[in-house]
Design a protein around this motif. Structure first.
Motif, PDB file in Angstrom:
ATOM      1  N   GLN A  85      17.311   0.585  10.965  1.00 33.48           N
ATOM      2  CA  GLN A  85      16.454  -0.593  11.140  1.00 33.48           C
ATOM      3  C   GLN A  85      15.072  -0.346  10.541  1.00 33.48           C
ATOM      4  N   ILE A  86      14.685  -1.218   9.605  1.00 28.33           N
ATOM      5  CA  ILE A  86      13.310  -1.161   9.092  1.00 28.33           C
ATOM      6  C   ILE A  86      12.397  -1.497  10.259  1.00 28.33           C
ATOM      7  N   ASN A  87      11.444  -0.631  10.554  1.00 30.76           N
ATOM      8  CA  ASN A  87      10.710  -0.746  11.819  1.00 30.76           C
ATOM      9  C   ASN A  87       9.200  -0.850  11.598  1.00 30.76           C
ATOM     10  N   ARG A  88       8.804  -1.877  10.861  1.00 27.83           N
ATOM     11  CA  ARG A  88       7.383  -2.186  10.695  1.00 27.83           C
ATOM     12  C   ARG A  88       7.173  -3.690  10.955  1.00 27.83           C
ATOM     13  N   PRO A  89       7.583  -4.181  12.117  1.00 25.36           N
ATOM     14  CA  PRO A  89       7.526  -5.630  12.367  1.00 25.36           C
ATOM     15  C   PRO A  89       6.124  -6.204  12.295  1.00 25.36           C
ATOM     16  N   GLU A  90       5.125  -5.395  12.618  1.00 29.65           N
ATOM     17  CA  GLU A  90       3.741  -5.883  12.569  1.00 29.65           C
ATOM     18  C   GLU A  90       3.274  -6.126  11.134  1.00 29.65           C
ATOM     19  N   LYS A  91       3.991  -5.544  10.161  1.00 30.20           N
ATOM     20  CA  LYS A  91       3.691  -5.723   8.738  1.00 30.20           C
ATOM     21  C   LYS A  91       4.818  -6.482   8.035  1.00 30.20           C
ATOM     22  N   ILE A  92       5.576  -7.264   8.788  1.00 34.50           N
ATOM     23  CA  ILE A  92       6.729  -8.027   8.273  1.00 34.50           C
ATOM     24  C   ILE A  92       7.686  -7.097   7.544  1.00 34.50           C
ATOM     25  N   ASN A  93       7.776  -5.855   8.039  1.00 29.47           N
ATOM     26  CA  ASN A  93       8.671  -4.841   7.473  1.00 29.47           C
ATOM     27  C   ASN A  93       8.463  -4.642   5.974  1.00 29.47           C
ATOM     28  N   ALA A  94       7.192  -4.735   5.558  1.00 32.53           N
ATOM     29  CA  ALA A  94       6.855  -4.470   4.158  1.00 32.53           C
ATOM     30  C   ALA A  94       7.176  -3.013   3.826  1.00 32.53           C
ATOM     31  N   MET A  95       7.594  -2.788   2.595  1.00 31.32           N
ATOM     32  CA  MET A  95       8.074  -1.478   2.169  1.00 31.32           C
ATOM     33  C   MET A  95       6.915  -0.615   1.684  1.00 31.32           C
ATOM     34  N   ALA A 138      13.488  -4.944  12.116  1.00 27.13           N
ATOM     35  CA  ALA A 138      12.980  -5.216  13.457  1.00 27.13           C
ATOM     36  C   ALA A 138      12.088  -6.458  13.448  1.00 27.13           C
ATOM     37  N   GLY A 139      12.102  -7.200  14.537  1.00 27.07           N
ATOM     38  CA  GLY A 139      11.230  -8.363  14.657  1.00 27.07           C
ATOM     39  C   GLY A 139      11.830  -9.629  14.081  1.00 27.07           C
ATOM     40  N   LYS A 140      10.957 -10.554  13.672  1.00 26.75           N
ATOM     41  CA  LYS A 140      11.394 -11.878  13.231  1.00 26.75           C
ATOM     42  C   LYS A 140      11.932 -11.896  11.808  1.00 26.75           C
ATOM     43  N   HIS A 141      11.598 -10.871  11.021  1.00 27.54           N
ATOM     44  CA  HIS A 141      11.945 -10.900   9.601  1.00 27.54           C
ATOM     45  C   HIS A 141      12.629  -9.610   9.163  1.00 27.54           C
ATOM     46  N   PHE A 142      13.539  -9.747   8.199  1.00 22.06           N
ATOM     47  CA  PHE A 142      14.199  -8.571   7.632  1.00 22.06           C
ATOM     48  C   PHE A 142      13.182  -7.743   6.853  1.00 22.06           C
ATOM     49  N   SER A 143      12.568  -8.340   5.827  1.00 30.14           N
ATOM     50  CA  SER A 143      11.509  -7.653   5.084  1.00 30.14           C
ATOM     51  C   SER A 143      10.834  -8.606   4.110  1.00 30.14           C
ATOM     52  N   SER A 144       9.519  -8.448   3.982  1.00 32.26           N
ATOM     53  CA  SER A 144       8.746  -9.248   3.026  1.00 32.26           C
ATOM     54  C   SER A 144       8.654  -8.578   1.661  1.00 32.26           C
ATOM     55  N   GLY A 145       9.371  -7.451   1.494  1.00 29.56           N
ATOM     56  CA  GLY A 145       9.373  -6.777   0.203  1.00 29.56           C
ATOM     57  C   GLY A 145       8.361  -5.651   0.115  1.00 29.56           C
ATOM     58  N   ILE A 146       8.020  -5.270  -1.092  1.00 28.90           N
ATOM     59  CA  ILE A 146       7.130  -4.127  -1.314  1.00 28.90           C
ATOM     60  C   ILE A 146       5.736  -4.393  -0.749  1.00 28.90           C
ATOM     61  N   ASP A 147       5.172  -3.360  -0.142  1.00 32.19           N
ATOM     62  CA  ASP A 147       3.842  -3.437   0.443  1.00 32.19           C
ATOM     63  C   ASP A 147       2.802  -3.543  -0.676  1.00 32.19           C
ATOM     64  N   LEU A 148       2.003  -4.595  -0.648  1.00 30.15           N
ATOM     65  CA  LEU A 148       1.018  -4.815  -1.705  1.00 30.15           C
ATOM     66  C   LEU A 148      -0.045  -3.717  -1.732  1.00 30.15           C
ATOM     67  N   GLN A 176      19.341 -14.426  15.567  1.00 29.82           N
ATOM     68  CA  GLN A 176      19.334 -12.992  15.310  1.00 29.82           C
ATOM     69  C   GLN A 176      20.267 -12.230  16.246  1.00 29.82           C
ATOM     70  N   SER A 177      20.330 -12.653  17.500  1.00 31.51           N
ATOM     71  CA  SER A 177      21.198 -11.977  18.458  1.00 31.51           C
ATOM     72  C   SER A 177      22.663 -12.109  18.054  1.00 31.51           C
ATOM     73  N   ALA A 178      23.062 -13.326  17.694  1.00 34.71           N
ATOM     74  CA  ALA A 178      24.441 -13.548  17.252  1.00 34.71           C
ATOM     75  C   ALA A 178      24.724 -12.799  15.958  1.00 34.71           C
ATOM     76  N   GLY A 228      15.079 -14.201   8.975  1.00 35.85           N
ATOM     77  CA  GLY A 228      13.723 -14.472   8.507  1.00 35.85           C
ATOM     78  C   GLY A 228      13.571 -14.202   7.025  1.00 35.85           C
ATOM     79  N   TYR A 229      12.433 -13.591   6.658  1.00 34.38           N
ATOM     80  CA  TYR A 229      12.130 -13.341   5.255  1.00 34.38           C
ATOM     81  C   TYR A 229      13.006 -12.228   4.671  1.00 34.38           C
ATOM     82  N   CYS A 230      13.509 -12.485   3.484  1.00 33.96           N
ATOM     83  CA  CYS A 230      14.155 -11.459   2.652  1.00 33.96           C
ATOM     84  C   CYS A 230      13.641 -11.724   1.244  1.00 33.96           C
ATOM     85  N   LEU A 231      12.496 -11.115   0.926  1.00 36.58           N
ATOM     86  CA  LEU A 231      11.739 -11.502  -0.257  1.00 36.58           C
ATOM     87  C   LEU A 231      11.551 -10.318  -1.215  1.00 36.58           C
TER      88      LEU A 231
END
Length: 270
Positions: free
Chosen positions: A19-29, A58-68, A196-198, A116-119
Motif C-alpha cells: 500500500q502506497i502510504n502517503r495519504p496526506e500527500k495524495i500518495n505522491a511518488m 492509502a486514503g481517498k486516492h490511489f496516487s496523484s503521480g510523481i511528487d513535484l 473503496q471497501s468493496a 480516487g486519483y490515478c494520475l
C-alpha cells in the motif's frame, strides 16, 4: 518484514498487500517511493510464501503521480552544459523506469486496486501490473501532456497493449480524465466496485483465488504472457514447449490431478 517510509507492506494468507502510504500527500511518488518499490518487489520475488500481490493506495486516492518537489530537485541538479544535463536527465529517467520494471518483471501476479486519483506516474505504475480494478468514481489521466512533456516511465510503451493504440493516443494527446465506468469500457480495468471497501474486498477475494493455484503454474503462465508481448506466435510456442518440458515434471501436476479426481481442494507447496 522491513519498515518503509512511502509504503506499508503486509503478508497474510500468501497475499502481499503493498500500500502506497502517503495519504496526506495524495500518495505522491517521492524519492523514497522510487527506491523502496524496488526493494519491496525484490523481497516479493525472493519470498516463496508470497504467491500474489495486491497494490493499493492509502486514503481517498490511489496516487496523484510523481511528487513535484522531486522534479524540482532534479531541476536544481542541472547546470549550464546541455550535454551534461542530458546525461543527468537520461540516467534519472532510466532509474525511475527501473522502479516500475520491477513491478512488471515480478514473478508473482500483481493486482492494482485503484480509488480516487490515478494520475500521471500512477498510470505508468498500474500499466506495469497484471490486472487493474477500480471504484466507479476513480479518475484516470495521463497528465504529463499538461506538464509539457511526454510520459516516460512506461505508459506509452505498456498501455497500448492494454487499451489499444488509438485510445491510448487519445488519452495521451488530450490528457483528459476518465472515470471508472469508461476505464472498464476501454479495458483499462477488469471491473469496477461501488466504493473503496468493496474494491479491496473484491480484489482480495480474487487474489485469494490465485493464491490457491500452483505457484509453478502461475509463474509459467505469467512468464509466457509477458514473453508474447515482444515475440511471434511461433517463438512463444517454442518457448512454452521448452519451459514445460521441465515444469510438467513438478509435483504440483500430480497434486492437482489427484485433487481433481478425488474432488478435493489441492494444497500446493510454496
Amino acid at each position: 518484514m522491513a519498515e518503509y517510509k512511502a509504503f506499508q507492506v503486509e503478508l497474510a494468507d500468501k497475499i502481499a498487500h503493498v500500500q502506497i502510504n502517503r495519504p496526506e500527500k495524495i500518495n505522491a511518488m517521492n524519492v523514497d517511493f522510487w527506491s523502496e518499490i524496488i526493494e519491496i518487489f525484490r523481497w516479493i520475488d525472493e519470498t516463496d510464501e508470497v504467491r500474489v500481490v495486491v497494490l493499493s493506495g492509502a486514503g481517498k486516492h490511489f496516487s496523484s503521480g510523481i511528487d513535484l518537489m522531486m522534479l524540482a530537485q532534479v531541476a536544481n541538479d542541472l547546470g549550464k552544459d546541455v550535454g551534461r544535463n542530458a546525461d543527468v536527465l537520461r540516467r534519472k529517467i532510466l532509474q525511475l523506469q527501473a522502479s516500475f520494471n520491477a513491478v512488471d518483471q515480478c514473478r508473482k501476479p500483481v493486482l492494482a486496486a485503484i480509488q480516487g486519483y490515478c494520475l500521471g506516474g500512477a498510470i505508468d505504475l498500474v500499466s506495469a501490473c497484471d490486472m487493474r480494478y477500480c471504484t466507479e468514481d476513480a479518475q484516470f489521466s495521463i497528465k504529463e501532456i499538461d506538464m509539457g512533456m511526454a510520459a516516460d516511465v512506461g505508459t506509452l510503451q505498456r498501455l497500448p497493449r492494454i487499451i489499444g493504440d488509438g485510445m491510448m493516443r487519445e488519452l495521451a494527446f488530450t490528457g483528459r480524465t476518465i472515470d471508472g465506468h469508461e476505464a472498464r469500457e476501454i479495458g483499462l480495468v477488469n471491473r469496477t466496485y461501488a466504493d473503496q471497501s468493496a474494491l479491496l474486498d473484491g480484489v482480495m477475494q480474487l487474489a485469494g483465488q490465485i493464491a490457491e493455484k500452483s505457484p509453478v503454474a502461475i509463474r509459467g503462465t505469467k512468464e509466457m504472457i509477458r514473453y508474447m508481448r515482444d515475440h511471434r506466435v511461433d517463438d512463444g510456442l517454442e518457448y512454452i514447449a521448452t519451459w514445460n518440458a521441465a515444469m510438467l515434471q513438478s509435483a504440483d501436476l500430480r497434486v492437482a490431478m489427484a485433487a481433481h479426481m478425488s474432488k478435493q481442494k489441492p494444497e500446493f507447496a510454496d
